[in-house]
Scaffold this motif. Structure first.
Motif, PDB file in Angstrom:
ATOM      1  N   ILE A  25     -12.449 -15.309 -22.021  1.00 43.82           N
ATOM      2  CA  ILE A  25     -13.752 -14.889 -21.479  1.00 43.82           C
ATOM      3  C   ILE A  25     -14.563 -14.115 -22.507  1.00 43.82           C
ATOM      4  N   LEU A  50     -14.433 -14.159 -25.739  1.00 37.47           N
ATOM      5  CA  LEU A  50     -14.905 -15.014 -26.828  1.00 37.47           C
ATOM      6  C   LEU A  50     -16.053 -15.908 -26.377  1.00 37.47           C
ATOM      7  N   ARG A  51     -16.017 -16.285 -25.107  1.00 31.23           N
ATOM      8  CA  ARG A  51     -17.079 -17.123 -24.559  1.00 31.23           C
ATOM      9  C   ARG A  51     -18.448 -16.525 -24.838  1.00 31.23           C
ATOM     10  N   ALA A  63     -19.699 -18.389 -28.578  1.00 35.47           N
ATOM     11  CA  ALA A  63     -19.937 -19.740 -28.026  1.00 35.47           C
ATOM     12  C   ALA A  63     -21.066 -20.487 -28.772  1.00 35.47           C
TER      13      ALA A  63
END
Lengths: 437, 437
Positions: free
Chosen positions: B430, B432-433, B437
């Motif tokens: 989550i 890193l999202r 992204a």
């Protein structure tokens, strides 16, 4: 480096229906978007686009480039009915540095621009990418031919009899091209090739051989079909396992073609694949044969959908490292949940406690199978061609589970899975020991 | 590029016991071996070594370099009692290209040579690596000082009053150094510094600032102690988790120091760590509290030994990608076997079937913890400094198992392990999202 894109022309076959060629959609992107995103992959962030026919539509379609993550400026060529040399010349006042010159309706391998930008170039010289292998999709009659010797373009033109390469429409130019074009246009020839010929006569036109890369001039209706099959061909990865190659990929590509017409993102597709696997596991969890059949089908469906996220990402040129990672982690969770469902279903039906141990071993093997493959690829950067086309991967594991569920053989399936996946992981440990230690 | 290594001198303090300084062993390697292997890491494969004092011993020690995977030639300097400029000059007939010049008794960060080789150098110039931060281990009185301005060495010598840097004994030279040395030796000064000074006067002696890298002139007994603590300091990785930093690393370093005196390889140590974990799991498998205690201790011991393979590899400069991978895969199998032992032991003692599900979840979390960390590091190449010093890793997981076993709380341990390891894996997905992204 900046790129100049020619998007002023109308296109031969588009005259009838009034379309603008750069705007024709193909597998989720218009041609000009695909050209821009391909260039972006090699680090180009600034674009100058020469518009002409349907200029307003092109501008409205691309705007300032924010959506694509680039910066786009425009220059209008009112004389777009003339030769494409006139279009290039319109950019004269906007470019003082070496630049990449591209056609809005040519598709090409992004590695071409990456390599082209590595070339050193003198102020008075231009470089043209030349294809020496006339690939099967080429419309030879319509193509601009070149005669190349010792890295120099000696002659160029559509009606060349003695030629050994094809003009790919991909250039690394310096502003010297503008002087050459002024000269050739004054001489009465408005084509870009005429300007190039003047440089060639000065021995200032170099050729760069890109024969091992793909490119395509999408100049008519059948070329559109060729472009589509060429792009789809790129989706088949050399790392695809046998089930992926034979069964999953042909189906997933059909699904991806539909998905490309929607706004669904690759990460959302990864999630759909995960949820499909989750429901498959839920059916396994119950244990009855009829549920196993449904679960097995869902698991195999999930395996197929698992190919779509990457396909959509690659076709829309929106691959991210995060996306690949997100997909991989979800796959591992899906693997675990499926095996857990199998264990539980078998256990409550048969009350056979050994299934826990067997399932545990299958889970470990399944993980280690992925873990060793990933670490292996990350560390040894094995060249694609070396990849064993029968290597044990997720496509095989899920297919075994599918077959096992359909034949009501969960116990045997887990035993087989545990043996072959752990065997594969340990085999990798041992073979690499003697090849790379 | 070739490297010339000066190994002709006797060393100040070694006169008493007759040792040859380049041959003094330190943490598994002699000085000169460490210098060669450090240079090898930056791609240097050919060495010319100037011998003098104990020449035969040095040659016998290193031979042709096969053991170290390099090629070694020798040149003998009978006048080794003279200044080190004479030693360098002995190489004149053997070197026609730019070369690296090193001292056999200086330790240094391998990145220095990597960066130094990137420097462009003219035929008439040499480059000296200069340290502008006098680090704590430096014997300032004995050091050769330099005055550097605008990248040029302006003055050099031991008795310099006005200086702003220290001569590190690491050079990128061209054969011009031989002419300069002939001139300075004819002038009566046989030191290398005198030759450098001649180039400096011609403005042909450049300085290369390496102040942020470590290096050490091991010139006497206390320097030997300093060298040891400096090398050991390098073993503490920024990716070390808290248990590793506080508990495991101090113990594993002591063990590694002993192991360095043997012929045990890093891969063999990885195997010992695995086997220790395996026996720990075997004791868990039985389930009785007394066995849990022994198992817990073995698991924690395995965690400590797991640090030694990397330490020995780094100290002996024999790190391989395969070694790291082999260790990682064995660790995953060890994790799985330990958790399996815990499940089984608890189950046969308490007949509590839920332990299988809990253990399954703990195994999945444990794997995903490693999997996300590896993929994460491989993909995002996060800089070391950014690493969360409290990140959930194997050191914490095994320590929790150790504590859980000692306190006879296997069920709770697996519950905790399952929750925090899966939580960490999902947290990475989550966070890193939204960051990459």
């Amino acid at each position: 480096m900046k790129a100049l894109i020619l998007a002023a022309g109308q296109g031969r076959r588009q005259r009838e229906n009034g379309d603008s060629k750069p705007l024709i959609p193909l597998l989720g992107l218009s041609f000009v978007e695909r050209v821009i995103l391909t260039a972006k992959k090699s680090g180009i962030k600034e674009f100058l686009i020469v518009t002409g026919y349907n200029a307003g539509k092109v501008r409205k379609h691309l705007k300032k480039g924010n959506k694509l993550g680039v910066k786009i400026d425009y220059v209008y060529n009112a004389e777009w009915r003339k030769g494409n040399g006139v279009s290039v010349l319109k950019a004269k006042d906007y470019i003082q540095e070496p630049f990449i010159l591209l056609m809005a309706d040519h598709l090409f391998d992004d590695k071409i621009l990456f390599e082209l930008q590595q070339q050193t170039i003198k102020d008075d010289t231009c470089i043209l990418c030349v294809d020496k292998n006339h690939h099967k999709y080429l419309d030879l009659e319509d193509a601009t031919k070149v005669f190349m010797e010792d890295g120099q373009i000696k002659d160029i033109g559509k009606q060349l009899n003695n030629y050994n390469g094809i003009d790919t429409g991909i250039f690394l130019c310096t502003p010297v091209i503008f002087d050459a074009l002024e000269q050739s246009i004054n001489g009465g020839d408005e084509s870009l090739a005429a300007g190039m010929k003047i440089l060639a006569n000065r021995r200032k036109m170099k050729g760069f051989d890109i024969s091992d890369r793909y490119w395509l001039d999408v100049d008519d209706g059948s070329a559109l079909k060729n472009a589509k099959s060429m792009l789809i061909q790129q989706l088949r990865k050399n790392t695809d396992g046998p089930i992926s190659r034979i069964l999953n990929r042909p189906i997933s590509i059909k699904i991806s073609e539909l998905l490309l017409k929607t706004k669904i993102t690759p990460n959302q597709i990864s999630l759909v694949s995960f949820i499909t696997a989750f429901f498959g596991a839920l059916f396994f969890y119950v244990g009855e044969y009829i549920f196993l059949i449904i679960g097995g089908i869902l698991v195999q469906l999930s395996s197929i959908i698992d190919g779509c996220d990457g396909e959509v990402a690659r076709l829309k040129l929106m691959q991210t490292k995060y996306g690949g990672w997100f997909d991989a982690v979800l796959d591992r969770y899906a693997d675990a949940i499926i095996i857990f469902g199998m264990i539980h279903g078998h256990w409550i039906l048969h009350n056979n406690l050994i299934i826990w141990t067997i399932g545990f071993i299958a889970l470990v093997g399944s993980f280690l199978n992925s873990y060793t493959a990933d670490k292996y690829d990350a560390i040894f950067k094995k060249r694609r061609k070396e990849v064993n086309r029968w290597r044990m991967g997720r496509d095989i594991r899920l297919f075994l589970i599918f077959i096992g569920a359909l034949s009501n053989q969960i116990l045997i399936t887990l035993v087989v899975l545990g043996i072959i996946s752990n065997f594969e992981a340990i085999k990798r440990l041992i073979t690499l020991r003697f090849r790379h230690a």
